[in-house]
Each structure stands twice: as structure tokens, then as C-alpha cells.
Scaffold this motif. Structure first.
Motif, short mmCIF file in Angstrom:
data_model
loop_
_atom_site.label_atom_id
_atom_site.label_comp_id
_atom_site.label_asym_id
_atom_site.label_seq_id
_atom_site.Cartn_x
_atom_site.Cartn_y
_atom_site.Cartn_z
N GLN A 123 0.98 -1.26 -0.05
CA GLN A 123 -0.01 -0.01 0.05
C GLN A 123 0.98 1.24 0.00
OE1 GLN A 123 -3.53 0.03 2.39
NE2 GLN A 123 -3.91 -1.88 2.42
N SER A 126 1.32 3.40 -3.55
CA SER A 126 0.13 4.32 -3.67
C SER A 126 0.25 5.53 -3.02
CB SER A 126 -1.10 3.54 -3.67
OG SER A 126 -1.18 2.33 -4.21
N GLN A 127 0.51 5.54 -1.39
CA GLN A 127 0.42 6.64 -0.84
C GLN A 127 1.57 7.50 -1.18
OE1 GLN A 127 0.62 4.37 2.96
NE2 GLN A 127 -1.43 5.09 3.50
N MET B 56 -6.14 3.44 -6.22
CA MET B 56 -6.97 4.85 -6.20
C MET B 56 -6.99 5.42 -4.95
SD MET B 56 -10.65 6.12 -7.69
CE MET B 56 -11.61 4.79 -7.05
N GLY B 58 -5.24 4.43 -2.23
CA GLY B 58 -4.06 4.49 -1.66
C GLY B 58 -3.27 5.98 -2.06
N MET B 59 -3.48 6.50 -3.26
CA MET B 59 -3.43 7.67 -3.78
C MET B 59 -3.96 8.71 -3.08
SD MET B 59 -2.49 7.65 -7.83
CE MET B 59 -3.97 7.15 -8.47
N ALA B 61 -5.15 8.55 -0.18
CA ALA B 61 -4.54 8.77 1.32
C ALA B 61 -3.22 9.54 1.16
CB ALA B 61 -4.21 7.44 1.88
N GLY B 62 -2.50 9.23 0.46
CA GLY B 62 -1.14 10.32 0.11
C GLY B 62 -1.66 11.68 -0.05
N LEU B 63 -2.67 12.01 -0.82
CA LEU B 63 -2.94 13.16 -1.32
C LEU B 63 -3.51 13.92 -0.06
CD1 LEU B 63 -4.70 12.23 -4.74
CD2 LEU B 63 -2.95 14.40 -4.47
N ALA B 65 -2.69 13.17 2.89
CA ALA B 65 -1.58 13.31 3.83
C ALA B 65 -0.68 14.41 3.45
CB ALA B 65 -0.84 12.11 3.91
N GLY B 66 -0.86 14.85 2.19
CA GLY B 66 -0.32 15.93 1.66
C GLY B 66 -0.95 17.41 1.55
N GLN B 68 -4.25 17.77 0.67
CA GLN B 68 -5.49 18.01 -0.31
C GLN B 68 -6.65 17.28 0.44
OE1 GLN B 68 -2.77 19.93 -2.34
NE2 GLN B 68 -5.10 19.44 -3.04
N GLN B 86 -7.63 -1.34 1.49
CA GLN B 86 -6.88 0.10 1.54
C GLN B 86 -7.62 1.04 2.29
OE1 GLN B 86 -7.62 -2.02 -1.09
NE2 GLN B 86 -5.30 -2.39 -1.42
N SER B 90 -5.14 2.30 4.74
CA SER B 90 -4.49 3.49 4.29
C SER B 90 -5.31 4.96 4.49
CB SER B 90 -4.19 3.64 2.76
OG SER B 90 -3.23 2.68 2.36
N PRO B 94 -5.28 5.77 9.79
CA PRO B 94 -4.46 6.91 10.13
C PRO B 94 -5.69 8.17 10.29
CG PRO B 94 -4.09 6.07 7.74
CD PRO B 94 -5.06 5.14 8.41
N LEU B 96 -7.29 9.57 7.70
CA LEU B 96 -6.96 10.66 6.79
C LEU B 96 -8.45 11.21 6.28
CD1 LEU B 96 -3.90 9.23 5.30
CD2 LEU B 96 -3.90 11.39 6.33
#
Lengths: 275, 312
Positions: A123, A126-127, B56, B58-59, B61-63, B65-66, B68, B86, B90, B94, B96
Motif C-alpha cells: 500500500q 500508492s500513498q 486509487m 492509496g493515492m 490517502a497520500g494526497l 496526507a499531503g 489535499q 486500502q 490507508s 490513520p 485521513l
């Protein structure tokens, strides 16, 4: 390119980090020894040379991000964070204990300096793509680094993420693959073959580099090369040795998820020149 | 009559204009989920993940965390099924700030059949710590709910539908996460409903009134956190409940209401929903009738629960 003094300093840092990783795993009585040691030199170069980050301000908006996708190597990450100054070295003794901010796998809500939650394999990439996209949307120079395991790339989501990173030309993303060749059940290529790794990522549209994952200078050069690459994400395949630095742990799948015993710890510390 | 997914797509565009942090992700279904409206106006803030839901989420989650505010859409069956882990690891673990807006929930997906009809998504999402779970009744409530979740900091699962549904909230009503609404007073029993079943409950209450049964209608646009006070008040004051949802009777609204009244104020409950079965192909209307998700069925459930209540 590291100068001689930098190589000396980073080598000494990596030695101290190995000592702390072994001590905290021994104190915790559980955890992942082999993969923490194999990844440690790459982490050393990232945290103490390459990445722009500020331990006194973990939420600094322009920092580089690090995602430990192979979250079971948390002890190596925690040692780096403590040595960098995110929290006291003493905290390392609390690894995996009830109430500790050092969870068995990385937790962004508990540990300063941890960017996302990982540990369920597959995972993190992706993050990392999402973090890199957010930085790009916000016009920040920040880069995102993501450490993958070689067994981990058996997860299908890794390849979904690899596709997306190339599709969106996420060139502020650099993944490192800790190619130690072993997973819990044995040799990666016997459990489920993942090689050839380089050609796979090349075919997915990545810039691919391969280095000796214990050669600090080679790692630093590859990271600089990745930062200069535009239009595509970079993968650095780091050839590593599971259990690196402690001869009786090296190349052994049996130490994937086993901590050093008291006797093994004292022998290992002796080997690492730590009294 | 408007589909909740249409209200979502329109509101998302408004949010995009108001808040540059809003980004949208879809998995090759943007024409159906209506995120295509956002994609057209804000191509730089729209990410099509292709047919790859796990990545999707996971992305997203990252966005988040960044910094957005990602809205992520696909069909409910894929969001809660394919990308479950996920969402758990993800996003929810957390806490998010990702909004999973899953369209095509329930059997009113229609002709695509049981493989595409999520009858368990509310139960799955409700079981995950940190998740807020919403299921608006109509277009206006969806628009208000989308604004409420954008203002809320944390992970949300919102279930929307494919088919056009009647308007329940004709007057502009602010959406408060965790608060239900009493849409009709009543003394003999309470319909506790969510999603498109609320309109059916209002119709059933009209029919029951003709027969002298006075039914209250409580709509819960939020499944979690459940409006416990409103449910227990209904249990105390009317002594009998009928839950109704376009979902399995296991673990969704009916399950949540039973948990609350069993602990807080036990009264007879009838659960209307799918009886632990998958859906099948058919038109939305045919399927609602086949599985008993109609005003007529609610009338019968109400009569049963009133009889239970009157038993010595």
C-alpha cells in the motif's frame, strides 16, 4: 557524490543505527531483524544526507517525504528518526510496548516523522504517489521517497501504483527496492518469482537504477541521479543482504521476523564494535 | 426527481470552485459517478486511476496526507469490496481526510445485476473504526451532505444511488453529521429509514393514517455515528420501530438500530431490507418490489410491529 569525510560519517552513523536496531528488537522480544538491517544503509543515506527535513518541525510544508512501504522494517526507520532528533533515543526501548508511540508498524498519528501508516504490504507506493502529486499540485520542490521490499512487489497494488506514477509522470517520486532476496517463507524467487525487476519497472515507464545497497556512495549517487530525472519516477534497485552487518544473521530467511536473543545481541554488538 | 449521484457531481463542481484543496479521483467510472463534471472544469485536480481501485484509495490517502481534500468515487460494490483493505489501512487507521463517495449503492443499480449491487457496504464500512457512514435520502440532502463532509476533517463513506429518487427535503436543510431528522410526528410506531427508503416510509405513513395508525418517520442520513438520542426517543415515545434500507438487514441501519434499542430501550423492531440475499438483474422499480422495499411492504411491517407491541 560523497566526499571521504561524509562516507566516514555516514558509515559510523549506519553502525550506530544497527546497534540501536538490534538493541530495540532485543528489548521488544519481537520484530523484524533481517529486513531492518538490509534496508539500513539506504535509510542512512536518505535521512542523513539526501532528504530535506527538519526534525524540530516535522510538519514543515516543503520537507521531503519518506514512506516505509515495507513497514515491518519500522525499527530501522525509528532508529533513523531518533538519531535525526525527532524524539529521544531512549524512546527506542519502548518499541512494541503498550502505550508506546513506536508501534509494531509505522503510524503517522503516533510517531513524529512518520508520514503515513504502512505495514499491510503493497500500500505504501500508492500513498507515496499521492504525496508526490500533492506536492506537485502545491508547487512545492519536495520529493517523496518510498522504500519497497522485494517480496512486497508480489502485491498487485504495487503494479497499479507503478502504472499510475508513470502515467502521471510523477518525477518527484523515487522508490527504492530493498532486494535482499528473502521473504518469510524463504527465497523470494522460490516463493513467487519477482525477477527480472529492472525490466518490469522499465516496461512500466520508470527510470531504473541498480546499485549495491550497502555502498553508501553508490546510493547517494543514485539518489542524485533520480532527483535530476524529469518526466518519470525513478526506481533504485538496491542489492542488499538480509541481516546485513551481523554475520550470523546474514542471508537467513529465518531471521525475517525474529529478534536477536540476549546472547545473539551481545555477539552482534561485539561484532559491531559496541561495548 | 433527481439521482443522488447527479446532486453529488454538481455540488463537487461548486466545491472545486470554492476550495482549491479539493481533488477528485475516479476509477474509470466518472461518467456514471458524475465526477466527470469536476474533471471537465478542473482537469489538473482530477485523477483517473483507471480500473485500479486499490491504488486509487492509496493515492487518495497520500494526497490527503499531503494536505489535499480528496473525494474518491466508484461504485459502492468496488469501493467497499475491492478497496476495503486500502480504506481500512490507508485511510481509516490513520484517520485521513478522504471522502469515499460510492455511487450505485444497493439494488437500484438495476440491470447490471447482483455482481454490481452492494447489499453489504453499509455494514462493512460501519464496522471500521474512525469511519463516518452516510446515506442521504435525495438530491438536496446529498448536496448538503457533500458540503458537510468537505467541512469535516476525517474519513467518510457516503453511499449514493444510480436511479432518480423523489425529493424528501424540499426546503433547504443543513446536513449535520450524526443527526437524524424527524420528518413526520407519530405515536404508534416509528419508521427509522435511510437513503431512498425514507420516501417510501413517508408514503407508508400516509396509508397507515387512513387506517388509524399514527406512524412517525425518522430519517437517518448518517448511519454512523448513529443519532442514538433520536432513536431511543422514538423507542420510548412510540414503543415500536420499523427500520428500512436498500441493503441487507444484517449490519446496516437495521442492525445499528437494533443494537441501540437492545441496550438502551428494548422495543419490538421489524427490519425491512434484503433478507441476507444478493440482488439480480431487473429494473430498479421491479427489484424494489421484488425485494419488498415498497410503501406497501412497510405498511405490513408497521402493522406487524404494532401487533407485537400490543402483545401482553
Amino acid at each position: 557524490m560523497l566526499d571521504e569525510l561524509q562516507v566516514q560519517e555516514l558509515t559510523e552513523k549506519a553502525r550506530q543505527l544497527r546497534v540501536d536496531v538490534l538493541k530495540m528488537l532485543n528489548a521488544a522480544r519481537s520484530g523484524h531483524t533481517g529486513g531492518s538491517l538490509s534496508a539500513l544503509d539506504a535509510l542512512t543515506v536518505l535521512f542523513f544526507h539526501q532528504m530535506r527535513h527538519d526534525p524540530s518541525n516535522p510538519q514543515w510544508a516543503d520537507r521531503d517525504h519518506f514512506v516505509l512501504s515495507k513497514g515491518h522494517a519500522a525499527p530501522a526507520l525509528y532508529a533513523c528518526l531518533a538519531h535525526a532528533g525527532y524524539f529521544p533515543l531512549d524512546d527506542l526501548k519502548t518499541l512494541r510496548r503498550l502505550g508506546s508511540h513506536l508501534q509494531g508498524h509505522p503510524d503517522m498519528r503516533k510517531t513524529p516523522g512518520v508520514e503515513v501508516c504502512t505495514g499491510s504490504l503493497g500500500q505504501g507506493l500508492s500513498q507515496a504517489v499521492g504525496l508526490a502529486l500533492a506536492a506537485r499540485l502545491q508547487g512545492r520542490a519536495s520529493r517523496t521517497y518510498c522504500l519497497l521490499g522485494d517480496g512486497e512487489v508480489q502485491e498487485g497494488q504495487i503494479w497499479e501504483a507503478a502504472m499510475a506514477a508513470a502515467h502521471y509522470g510523477v518525477d518527484n517520486l523515487c522508490a527504492l527496492l530493498d532486494w535482499n532476496g528473502l521473504q518469510i517463507d524463504g527465497e523470494v524467487d522460490k516463493v513467487m518469482r519477482v525477477t527480472p525487476l529492472g525490466p518490469k519497472f522499465l516496461a512500466f515507464g520508470w527510470h531504473v537504477l541498480e546499485v549495491d545497497g550497502h555502498d553508501l556512495n553508490a546510493i547517494a549517487r543514485a539518489l542524485a541521479d533520480a532527483a535530476a530525472c524529469t518526466g518519470k519516477p525513478t526506481l533504485i534497485i538496491a542489492r542488499t543482504v538480509k541481516g546485513k552487518g551481523v554475520p550470523f544473521f546474514e542471508h537467513k530467511a529465518s531471521y525475517h521476523g525474529v529478534p536477536p536473543s540476549d546472547d545473539e545481541l551481545s555477539r552482534a554488538l561485539e561484532h559491531l564494535g559496541h561495548s | 426527481m433527481i439521482a443522488t449521484r447527479d446532486a453529488y457531481g454538481q455540488t463537487l463542481v461548486e466545491l472545486g470552485r470554492e476550495n482549491p484543496s479539493v481533488v477528485v479521483l475516479d476509477a474509470d467510472l466518472s461518467g456514471s459517478t458524475k465526477t466527470a463534471l469536476f474533471a471537465k472544469e478542473f482537469p489538473q485536480r482530477f485523477f483517473n486511476a483507471g480500473i485500479a481501485e486499490a491504488n486509487m484509495l492509496g493515492m487518495a490517502a497520500g494526497l490527503a496526507a499531503g494536505g489535499q481534500i480528496p473525494f474518491v468515487s466508484t461504485f459502492a460494490v468496488f469501493a467497499s469490496g475491492r478497496a476495503f483493505e486500502q480504506i481500512r489501512q490507508s485511510l481509516a487507521y490513520p484517520r485521513l481526510n478522504v471522502k469515499v463517495v460510492a455511487t450505485h449503492g444497493g439494488i437500484t443499480v438495476g440491470e447490471d445485476g447482483g455482481s454490481h449491487q452492494s447489499v453489504e457496504d453499509l455494514a462493512i464500512m460501519r464496522a471500521v473504526p474512525n469511519m463516518v457512514v452516510l446515506c442521504p435520502a435525495d438530491g438536496p440532502e446529498t448536496a448538503a451532505a457533500v458540503r458537510a463532509v468537505a467541512a469535516y476533517e476525517g474519513p467518510v463513506y457516503m453511499r449514493l444511488g444510480r436511479s432518480k429518487v423523489p425529493t424528501v427535503f424540499a426546503e433547504p436543510t443543513p446536513f449535520v453529521i450524526g443527526k437524524g431528522s424527524c420528518l413526520r410526528p407519530g405515536r404508534d410506531l416509528t419508521f427509522v429509514t435511510t437513503g431512498l427508503m425514507t420516501a417510501q416510509a413517508l408514503a407508508a405513513a400516509e396509508i397507515l393514517a387512513e387506517g388509524g395508525i399514527d406512524a412517525r418517520v425518522v430519517h437517518l442520513g448518517t448511519i454512523k455515528p448513529l443519532d442514538v438520542d433520536l432513536v431511543l426517543q422514538a423507542a420510548r415515545e412510540t414503543g415500536a420501530l420499523v427500520t428500512a434500507e436498500e441493503h441487507s438487514v444484517i449490519g446496516g441501519l437495521g442492525g445499528a438500530v437494533c443494537e441501540v434499542v437492545a441496550e438502551g430501550y428494548p422495543v419490538p423492531v421489524e427490519r425491512v431490507g434484503l433478507r441476507d440475499v444478493f440482488g439480480q438483474s431487473g429494473t430498479a422499480e421491479e427489484l424494489l418490489a421484488y425485494y419488498g422495499l415498497t410503501a406497501a411492504e412497510l405498511v405490513e411491517a408497521a402493522q406487524r410491529v404494532v401487533r407485537k407491541k400490543q402483545m401482553p
